[in-house]
Design a protein around this motif. Sequence first.
Motif, PDB file in Angstrom:
ATOM      1  N   SER A 143      -4.745  -4.183   2.706  1.00  0.00           N
ATOM      2  CA  SER A 143      -4.945  -5.403   3.485  1.00  0.00           C
ATOM      3  C   SER A 143      -4.679  -6.634   2.618  1.00  0.00           C
ATOM      4  O   SER A 143      -5.055  -6.666   1.447  1.00  0.00           O
ATOM      5  N   GLN A 190     -10.553   1.822  -0.056  1.00  0.00           N
ATOM      6  CA  GLN A 190      -9.675   2.979  -0.194  1.00  0.00           C
ATOM      7  C   GLN A 190     -10.413   4.163  -0.810  1.00  0.00           C
ATOM      8  O   GLN A 190     -10.304   5.299  -0.335  1.00  0.00           O
ATOM      9  N   TRP A 211       3.544  -7.026  -2.416  1.00  0.00           N
ATOM     10  CA  TRP A 211       4.481  -5.899  -2.344  1.00  0.00           C
ATOM     11  C   TRP A 211       4.121  -4.845  -3.394  1.00  0.00           C
ATOM     12  O   TRP A 211       4.108  -3.643  -3.112  1.00  0.00           O
ATOM     13  N   GLN A 259       0.952  -3.062  -2.320  1.00  0.00           N
ATOM     14  CA  GLN A 259       1.243  -2.157  -1.200  1.00  0.00           C
ATOM     15  C   GLN A 259       1.883  -0.868  -1.692  1.00  0.00           C
ATOM     16  O   GLN A 259       1.528   0.231  -1.233  1.00  0.00           O
ATOM     17  N   LYS A 260       2.805  -0.983  -2.644  1.00  0.00           N
ATOM     18  CA  LYS A 260       3.467   0.196  -3.203  1.00  0.00           C
ATOM     19  C   LYS A 260       2.458   1.091  -3.922  1.00  0.00           C
ATOM     20  O   LYS A 260       2.468   2.320  -3.776  1.00  0.00           O
ATOM     21  N   SER A 274      -0.810   1.230  -3.442  1.00  0.00           N
ATOM     22  CA  SER A 274      -1.733   1.802  -2.479  1.00  0.00           C
ATOM     23  C   SER A 274      -1.105   2.968  -1.718  1.00  0.00           C
ATOM     24  O   SER A 274      -1.748   4.006  -1.499  1.00  0.00           O
ATOM     25  N   MET A 275       0.152   2.826  -1.333  1.00  0.00           N
ATOM     26  CA  MET A 275       0.820   3.892  -0.585  1.00  0.00           C
ATOM     27  C   MET A 275       1.048   5.112  -1.468  1.00  0.00           C
ATOM     28  O   MET A 275       0.916   6.255  -1.006  1.00  0.00           O
ATOM     29  N   SER A 279      -1.938   6.716  -0.113  1.00  0.00           N
ATOM     30  CA  SER A 279      -1.175   7.006   1.116  1.00  0.00           C
ATOM     31  C   SER A 279      -1.688   6.179   2.290  1.00  0.00           C
ATOM     32  O   SER A 279      -1.677   6.619   3.432  1.00  0.00           O
ATOM     33  N   ARG A 280      -2.167   4.973   1.988  1.00  0.00           N
ATOM     34  CA  ARG A 280      -2.641   4.056   3.034  1.00  0.00           C
ATOM     35  C   ARG A 280      -2.166   2.645   2.720  1.00  0.00           C
ATOM     36  O   ARG A 280      -2.019   2.281   1.563  1.00  0.00           O
ATOM     37  N   SER A 281      -1.944   1.858   3.764  1.00  0.00           N
ATOM     38  CA  SER A 281      -1.539   0.472   3.562  1.00  0.00           C
ATOM     39  C   SER A 281      -2.728  -0.344   3.080  1.00  0.00           C
ATOM     40  O   SER A 281      -3.885   0.011   3.310  1.00  0.00           O
TER      41      SER A 281
END
Length: 356
Positions: free
Chosen positions: A316, A28, A301, A304-305, A307-308, A312-314
């Motif tokens: 892995s 990232q 989860w 993921q939150k 990272s987003m 602003s990216r999903s």
Amino acid sequence: MLVALLAVAIGATVLSGLVTIYYDVPRQMGKEFRSYGANLMLVSAGAEDIGKEALNAAEAQIPAKSLVGLTAFRYETMSLNRLPFMVGGIDFLAVQKTRPYWGINGQYPKEKGEALLGQTVAQTVAAKVGDRISLSGSDSEGEEFTARFTVSGILQTGGGEEDCIFIDQKEMDLLMKNSGLYDFAECSISANAVELEAIAKKISDAEASISPRLVKRVTTSEGSVLKKLQSLVWIVTLVVLILTMVCVATTMMAVVAERRKEIGLKKALGASNKNIVKEFLGEGLFLGALGGVIGVALGFWFAQKVSMNVFSRSISFQPLLAPVTVLVSVITTGIACMIPVRNAATVDPVIVLRGE
């Protein structure tokens, strides 16, 4: 027991989430740092320009999955309104990958006969988007030429690019009547400092006419930030695991205290200390495994939150992290249960059954 399960689940969630982030942060952050420009420059090892074949040979040494973009630059001096300016021939699609920080008032040239003017140049000649300009100069054979271009955009970078005019590389080759020659090239590569040095060495060994140079300010900053972020992740993870262990130990102590009569009765009926230890330790390990399973799902989860919201990216998913999280949860719970289990084994059935 529900409180202990909740503590283990929270600890496993943080562990799973932060470790997932830990392993995904380099990818990232690498993408984020690519927005600051290239991290590897390719310049001529001698006095000659870089040839197209040499550049292709150098590009072949860069792993395709790591190469974000490569842009070759060629500069020539031309006149605009009788004033000399540096004119750069570039691939406008490629430069958007290696220099995404360029600010354009208007748009990049898309059609033949369009040019991009640096802000300083535009102010000097009083040009604006949509104006027609004439560039004149001498080609490689010494013949004079004049070419008409339409200003498609004004370039704003705050750097030396604002003093230049940029046209398509193919049009530059036609004007100068030679092609496949470049002053330098820049590469944007998704790799850490060690990997970049290895790539640079491969290029140097494969093509003697090209001298690869790392952009130190980018690679050093990237490595420093990544190291600090990863250290922070490990520290937070360790603190959370210690807090989880304390919480589980305290809760299990309360469980043992509440069940002292039950323990005394079992011992009076013939249960050995080994049986008592197995019972309470088994309950603790079961809670650890169950909390670990819950933590794996919630941890992804959580990662993921984060990272987003941050990148602003999903993110892995790391498959091997699931069994590791469960195993660490079980071990943490097992260690936390040692003192409560020891207290359970030392319960005297005579004293407990007499109500003392």
